[in-house]
Design a protein around this motif. Structure first.
Motif, PDB file in Angstrom:
ATOM      1  N   ALA A   1      -2.372   6.319   0.129  1.00  0.00           N
ATOM      2  CA  ALA A   1      -3.445   5.449  -0.357  1.00  0.00           C
ATOM      3  C   ALA A   1      -4.637   5.555   0.580  1.00  0.00           C
ATOM      4  O   ALA A   1      -4.490   5.726   1.791  1.00  0.00           O
ATOM      5  CB  ALA A   1      -2.967   4.007  -0.432  1.00  0.00           C
ATOM      6  N   LEU A   2      -5.823   5.446   0.021  1.00  0.00           N
ATOM      7  CA  LEU A   2      -7.052   5.438   0.798  1.00  0.00           C
ATOM      8  C   LEU A   2      -7.358   3.999   1.187  1.00  0.00           C
ATOM      9  O   LEU A   2      -7.234   3.085   0.367  1.00  0.00           O
ATOM     10  CB  LEU A   2      -8.202   6.013  -0.037  1.00  0.00           C
ATOM     11  CG  LEU A   2      -9.534   6.192   0.665  1.00  0.00           C
ATOM     12  CD1 LEU A   2      -9.431   7.267   1.755  1.00  0.00           C
ATOM     13  CD2 LEU A   2     -10.612   6.585  -0.340  1.00  0.00           C
ATOM     14  N   VAL A   3      -7.749   3.787   2.436  1.00  0.00           N
ATOM     15  CA  VAL A   3      -8.113   2.463   2.925  1.00  0.00           C
ATOM     16  C   VAL A   3      -9.537   2.548   3.452  1.00  0.00           C
ATOM     17  O   VAL A   3      -9.841   3.372   4.311  1.00  0.00           O
ATOM     18  CB  VAL A   3      -7.156   1.979   4.039  1.00  0.00           C
ATOM     19  CG1 VAL A   3      -7.606   0.635   4.596  1.00  0.00           C
ATOM     20  CG2 VAL A   3      -5.727   1.899   3.524  1.00  0.00           C
ATOM     21  N   LEU A   4     -10.407   1.714   2.911  1.00  0.00           N
ATOM     22  CA  LEU A   4     -11.795   1.643   3.359  1.00  0.00           C
ATOM     23  C   LEU A   4     -11.992   0.351   4.127  1.00  0.00           C
ATOM     24  O   LEU A   4     -11.717  -0.731   3.614  1.00  0.00           O
ATOM     25  CB  LEU A   4     -12.757   1.678   2.167  1.00  0.00           C
ATOM     26  CG  LEU A   4     -14.227   1.375   2.471  1.00  0.00           C
ATOM     27  CD1 LEU A   4     -14.829   2.425   3.395  1.00  0.00           C
ATOM     28  CD2 LEU A   4     -15.027   1.267   1.183  1.00  0.00           C
TER      29      LEU A   4
ATOM     30  N   VAL B   1      -5.929  -1.490  -5.272  1.00  0.00           N
ATOM     31  CA  VAL B   1      -4.661  -2.220  -5.274  1.00  0.00           C
ATOM     32  C   VAL B   1      -4.708  -3.427  -4.348  1.00  0.00           C
ATOM     33  O   VAL B   1      -3.843  -4.300  -4.426  1.00  0.00           O
ATOM     34  CB  VAL B   1      -3.465  -1.308  -4.884  1.00  0.00           C
ATOM     35  CG1 VAL B   1      -3.250  -0.237  -5.936  1.00  0.00           C
ATOM     36  CG2 VAL B   1      -3.642  -0.708  -3.505  1.00  0.00           C
ATOM     37  N   CYS B   2      -5.723  -3.484  -3.486  1.00  0.00           N
ATOM     38  CA  CYS B   2      -5.782  -4.565  -2.511  1.00  0.00           C
ATOM     39  C   CYS B   2      -7.213  -4.701  -1.994  1.00  0.00           C
ATOM     40  O   CYS B   2      -7.855  -3.703  -1.686  1.00  0.00           O
ATOM     41  CB  CYS B   2      -4.832  -4.235  -1.358  1.00  0.00           C
ATOM     42  SG  CYS B   2      -4.973  -5.313   0.065  1.00  0.00           S
TER      43      CYS B   2
ATOM     44  N   LEU C   1      -6.360   2.466  -3.690  1.00  0.00           N
ATOM     45  CA  LEU C   1      -7.402   2.122  -2.726  1.00  0.00           C
ATOM     46  C   LEU C   1      -7.220   0.695  -2.236  1.00  0.00           C
ATOM     47  O   LEU C   1      -6.974  -0.220  -3.021  1.00  0.00           O
ATOM     48  CB  LEU C   1      -8.781   2.262  -3.384  1.00  0.00           C
ATOM     49  CG  LEU C   1      -9.997   1.809  -2.587  1.00  0.00           C
ATOM     50  CD1 LEU C   1     -10.203   2.678  -1.355  1.00  0.00           C
ATOM     51  CD2 LEU C   1     -11.238   1.823  -3.460  1.00  0.00           C
ATOM     52  N   CYS C   2      -7.361   0.519  -0.931  1.00  0.00           N
ATOM     53  CA  CYS C   2      -7.377  -0.799  -0.310  1.00  0.00           C
ATOM     54  C   CYS C   2      -8.736  -0.948   0.378  1.00  0.00           C
ATOM     55  O   CYS C   2      -9.171  -0.037   1.081  1.00  0.00           O
ATOM     56  CB  CYS C   2      -6.245  -0.925   0.712  1.00  0.00           C
ATOM     57  SG  CYS C   2      -6.267  -2.480   1.625  1.00  0.00           S
TER      58      CYS C   2
ATOM     59  N   ILE D   1       0.855  -1.194   0.000  1.00  0.00           N
ATOM     60  CA  ILE D   1       0.000   0.000   0.000  1.00  0.00           C
ATOM     61  C   ILE D   1       0.889   1.241   0.000  1.00  0.00           C
ATOM     62  O   ILE D   1       1.623   1.490   0.947  1.00  0.00           O
ATOM     63  CB  ILE D   1      -0.902   0.017   1.260  1.00  0.00           C
ATOM     64  CG1 ILE D   1      -1.678  -1.278   1.393  1.00  0.00           C
ATOM     65  CG2 ILE D   1      -1.839   1.211   1.232  1.00  0.00           C
ATOM     66  CD1 ILE D   1      -2.574  -1.591   0.242  1.00  0.00           C
ATOM     67  N   PRO D   2       0.829   2.046  -1.075  1.00  0.00           N
ATOM     68  CA  PRO D   2       1.692   3.222  -1.155  1.00  0.00           C
ATOM     69  C   PRO D   2       1.261   4.357  -0.220  1.00  0.00           C
ATOM     70  O   PRO D   2       0.145   4.360   0.302  1.00  0.00           O
ATOM     71  CB  PRO D   2       1.575   3.654  -2.620  1.00  0.00           C
ATOM     72  CG  PRO D   2       0.386   2.964  -3.164  1.00  0.00           C
ATOM     73  CD  PRO D   2       0.062   1.826  -2.278  1.00  0.00           C
ATOM     74  N   ASN D   3       2.150   5.306  -0.044  1.00  0.00           N
ATOM     75  CA  ASN D   3       1.863   6.505   0.739  1.00  0.00           C
ATOM     76  C   ASN D   3       0.643   7.210   0.167  1.00  0.00           C
ATOM     77  O   ASN D   3       0.458   7.280  -1.040  1.00  0.00           O
ATOM     78  CB  ASN D   3       3.081   7.448   0.728  1.00  0.00           C
ATOM     79  CG  ASN D   3       2.796   8.712   1.499  1.00  0.00           C
ATOM     80  OD1 ASN D   3       2.342   9.696   0.939  1.00  0.00           O
ATOM     81  ND2 ASN D   3       3.055   8.673   2.790  1.00  0.00           N
TER      82      ASN D   3
END
Length: 159
Positions: free
Chosen positions: A7-10, A128-129, A103-104, A3-5
């Motif tokens: 990045a949004l994680v939901l 991305v994940c 986005l993860c 997960i890159p800098n």
């Protein structure tokens, strides 16, 4: 993929929607809460439904018995699905504002299935994940550890 800098994680389920931003980098995830929302779960099926399911007479000599013609609607599940669709709509709004590049998504199987059907094409392109697990009630370090374990690439073995 790590997960890159930025990045949004939901992290999502049928009741909670949590948005995090990775302030770390690909080697060290550092999630910071950006937004959170929780659905009012005060309603129960009995409060939402107004009538019993339709019935149909059974055939044959015992035609006086009745049974449901269709499965009873699960209104709680409908509410949860609508909540997940709201999350998809929020992601669509954010992607159209160019709010994130990566986005993860962390969600339980049922919510993830509903979400995937509702995602905007541009949101899909930036995923991305995806992690198929219920984590909305867990602390941030647990979420970070899960994402790290899911995105860790196989290291080449030394000879």
């Amino acid at each position: 993929m790590p997960i890159p800098n930025n990045a949004l994680v939901l992290v999502l389920d049928g009741r909670k929607m949590l948005f995090f931003r990775n302030q770390g980098d690909e080697n060290q995830i550092d999630l910071r809460t950006e937004a959170h929302d929780e659905r009012d779960d005060a309603h129960h099926d009995r409060d939402l439904k107004t009538d019993a399911p339709g019935t149909a007479a059974a055939g044959g000599a015992r035609g006086d018995t009745h049974r449901p013609a269709m499965e009873e609607t699960n209104f709680k599940q409908q509410e949860e699905d609508n909540w997940v669709k709201e999350a998809a709509d929020e992601l669509r709004k954010r992607v159209l504002r160019n709010d994130f590049e990566h986005l993860c998504i962390v969600a339980p199987p049922k919510a993830l299935g509903v979400l995937r059907k509702e995602l905007h094409k541009e949101v899909e392109r930036r995923v991305v994940c995806t992690v198929n697990k219920e984590m909305s009630g867990r602390p941030i370090p647990d979420i970070e550890a899960l994402i790290i374990s899911e995105t860790k690439t196989a290291e080449p073995s030394e000879v």
